[in-house]
Motif scaffolding. Structure first.
Motif, mmCIF file in Angstrom:
data_model
loop_
_atom_site.group_PDB
_atom_site.id
_atom_site.type_symbol
_atom_site.label_atom_id
_atom_site.label_comp_id
_atom_site.label_asym_id
_atom_site.label_seq_id
_atom_site.Cartn_x
_atom_site.Cartn_y
_atom_site.Cartn_z
ATOM 1 N N UNK A 1 73.396 -37.405 -77.599
ATOM 2 C CA UNK A 1 74.029 -38.358 -76.700
ATOM 3 C C UNK A 1 73.450 -38.366 -75.284
ATOM 4 N N UNK A 2 72.192 -37.899 -75.155
ATOM 5 C CA UNK A 2 71.566 -37.930 -73.834
ATOM 6 C C UNK A 2 70.058 -37.752 -73.965
ATOM 7 N N UNK A 3 69.382 -38.022 -72.866
ATOM 8 C CA UNK A 3 67.955 -37.741 -72.718
ATOM 9 C C UNK A 3 67.801 -36.615 -71.696
ATOM 10 N N UNK A 4 66.761 -35.825 -71.865
ATOM 11 C CA UNK A 4 66.396 -34.884 -70.815
ATOM 12 C C UNK A 4 65.765 -35.692 -69.679
ATOM 13 N N UNK A 5 65.570 -35.054 -68.539
ATOM 14 C CA UNK A 5 64.915 -35.735 -67.418
ATOM 15 C C UNK A 5 63.506 -36.180 -67.812
ATOM 16 N N UNK A 6 62.789 -35.349 -68.565
ATOM 17 C CA UNK A 6 61.436 -35.693 -69.009
ATOM 18 C C UNK A 6 61.458 -36.891 -69.959
ATOM 19 N N UNK A 7 62.439 -36.939 -70.846
ATOM 20 C CA UNK A 7 62.546 -38.075 -71.774
ATOM 21 C C UNK A 7 62.884 -39.358 -71.020
ATOM 22 N N UNK A 8 63.762 -39.266 -70.039
ATOM 23 C CA UNK A 8 64.097 -40.435 -69.237
ATOM 24 C C UNK A 8 62.868 -40.936 -68.476
ATOM 25 N N UNK A 9 62.074 -40.012 -67.930
ATOM 26 C CA UNK A 9 60.841 -40.407 -67.236
ATOM 27 C C UNK A 9 59.875 -41.099 -68.187
ATOM 28 N N UNK A 10 59.756 -40.598 -69.410
ATOM 29 C CA UNK A 10 58.907 -41.230 -70.420
ATOM 30 C C UNK A 10 59.408 -42.645 -70.708
ATOM 31 N N UNK A 11 60.726 -42.789 -70.843
ATOM 32 C CA UNK A 11 61.318 -44.106 -71.091
ATOM 33 C C UNK A 11 60.983 -45.065 -69.942
ATOM 34 N N UNK A 12 61.099 -44.597 -68.714
ATOM 35 C CA UNK A 12 60.764 -45.427 -67.557
ATOM 36 C C UNK A 12 59.291 -45.836 -67.576
ATOM 37 N N UNK A 13 58.407 -44.911 -67.913
ATOM 38 C CA UNK A 13 56.969 -45.215 -68.000
ATOM 39 C C UNK A 13 56.708 -46.312 -69.027
ATOM 40 N N UNK B 1 67.432 -51.094 -66.291
ATOM 41 C CA UNK B 1 67.871 -50.144 -67.316
ATOM 42 C C UNK B 1 69.397 -50.079 -67.323
ATOM 43 N N UNK B 2 69.958 -50.213 -68.510
ATOM 44 C CA UNK B 2 71.400 -50.092 -68.727
ATOM 45 C C UNK B 2 71.654 -48.780 -69.471
ATOM 46 N N UNK B 3 72.712 -48.079 -69.108
ATOM 47 C CA UNK B 3 73.106 -46.870 -69.808
ATOM 48 C C UNK B 3 74.029 -47.284 -70.945
ATOM 49 N N UNK B 4 73.531 -47.217 -72.168
ATOM 50 C CA UNK B 4 74.307 -47.649 -73.326
ATOM 51 C C UNK B 4 75.356 -46.649 -73.759
ATOM 52 N N UNK B 5 75.061 -45.375 -73.606
ATOM 53 C CA UNK B 5 75.960 -44.334 -74.097
ATOM 54 C C UNK B 5 77.275 -44.314 -73.312
ATOM 55 N N UNK B 6 77.238 -44.674 -72.025
ATOM 56 C CA UNK B 6 78.435 -44.644 -71.191
ATOM 57 C C UNK B 6 79.493 -45.651 -71.633
ATOM 58 N N UNK B 7 79.081 -46.764 -72.226
ATOM 59 C CA UNK B 7 80.024 -47.799 -72.622
ATOM 60 C C UNK B 7 80.195 -47.890 -74.139
ATOM 61 N N UNK C 1 62.326 -56.359 -74.376
ATOM 62 C CA UNK C 1 63.410 -55.380 -74.383
ATOM 63 C C UNK C 1 62.875 -54.037 -74.851
ATOM 64 N N UNK C 2 63.388 -52.954 -74.273
ATOM 65 C CA UNK C 2 63.181 -51.629 -74.857
ATOM 66 C C UNK C 2 64.549 -51.028 -75.139
ATOM 67 N N UNK C 3 64.597 -50.259 -76.201
ATOM 68 C CA UNK C 3 65.813 -49.531 -76.551
ATOM 69 C C UNK C 3 65.426 -48.072 -76.736
ATOM 70 N N UNK C 4 66.035 -47.228 -75.951
ATOM 71 C CA UNK C 4 65.798 -45.793 -76.038
ATOM 72 C C UNK C 4 66.946 -45.153 -76.789
ATOM 73 N N UNK C 5 66.639 -44.582 -77.942
ATOM 74 C CA UNK C 5 67.674 -43.950 -78.761
ATOM 75 C C UNK C 5 67.371 -42.465 -78.901
ATOM 76 N N UNK C 6 68.410 -41.695 -79.235
ATOM 77 C CA UNK C 6 68.250 -40.248 -79.341
ATOM 78 C C UNK C 6 69.073 -39.722 -80.504
ATOM 79 N N UNK C 7 68.674 -38.552 -80.974
ATOM 80 C CA UNK C 7 69.467 -37.816 -81.959
ATOM 81 C C UNK C 7 70.378 -36.898 -81.149
#
Length: 172
Positions: A137-149, A161-167, A129-135
């Motif tokens: 309520x969103x990631x930039x496009x670059x941060x999302x790409x890093x998460x995917x990598x 990948x599940x969008x946790x913030x939406x739910x 499992x990976x969990x991407x958290x932020x300070x």
């Protein structure tokens, strides 16, 4: 004895992986929100899943010898608050008991983004499992790409990948 061997294997697998640069404790401690989750067994992180943890706070304790984790899990549609503590092992690996035995590693940290890699052993199977958290309520496009990598490097399909913030409608 049946559980000792899988736990030992989990610890050794995590410790044998490439060791990332030491994580700066000042980048870990703070208020965090779960933005994305991904797993090779998507049922664990799906809505209502036992490991769909919606983080609120992470704190490094005693030079990051312990990580204090505050998060919600929705069980039967109800947000339940948890305060758990993970103990550091050799090689920047942490162990925490929650919905099984979890071997946890902080694999990326910046001022705004933190990615946590977990191997969960539920008594039958290991789930990555990976969990991407932020300070925020969103990631930039670059941060999302890093998460995917980071997911790809660990063999976790990006289509999982599940969008946790939406739910996330649990209290702040």
């Amino acid at each position: 004895m049946k559980i000792v061997l899988p736990i030992l294997v989990l610890v050794l697998v995590c410790a044998a992986q490439e060791t990332p640069a030491e994580i700066d404790p000042s980048k870990v401690t703070g208020d965090w929100r779960t933005i994305y989750l991904a797993a090779d067994n998507k049922e664990k992180i799906a809505e209502g899943g036992p490991l769909r943890c919606l983080y609120r706070q992470i704190e490094c304790i005693n030079g990051c010898e312990y990580l204090s984790l505050t998060f919600y899990v929705k069980l039967d549609g109800t947000c339940q608050l948890f305060h758990e503590e993970a103990k550091r092992q050799k090689g920047d690996v942490y162990i925490i008991e929650f919905a099984g035995t979890n071997v946890l590693r902080l694999i990326h940290a910046s001022d705004h983004m933190l990615v946590i890699y977990i191997e969960n052993y539920d008594g039958e199977k290991i789930t990555r499992i990976t969990k991407g958290v932020a300070k925020g309520d969103s990631y930039t496009q670059e941060e999302f790409q890093k998460y995917q990598e980071l997911n790809s490097e660990r063999g976790i399909p990006n289509e999982n990948i599940e969008n946790g913030i939406e739910t996330d409608n649990c209290p702040a």
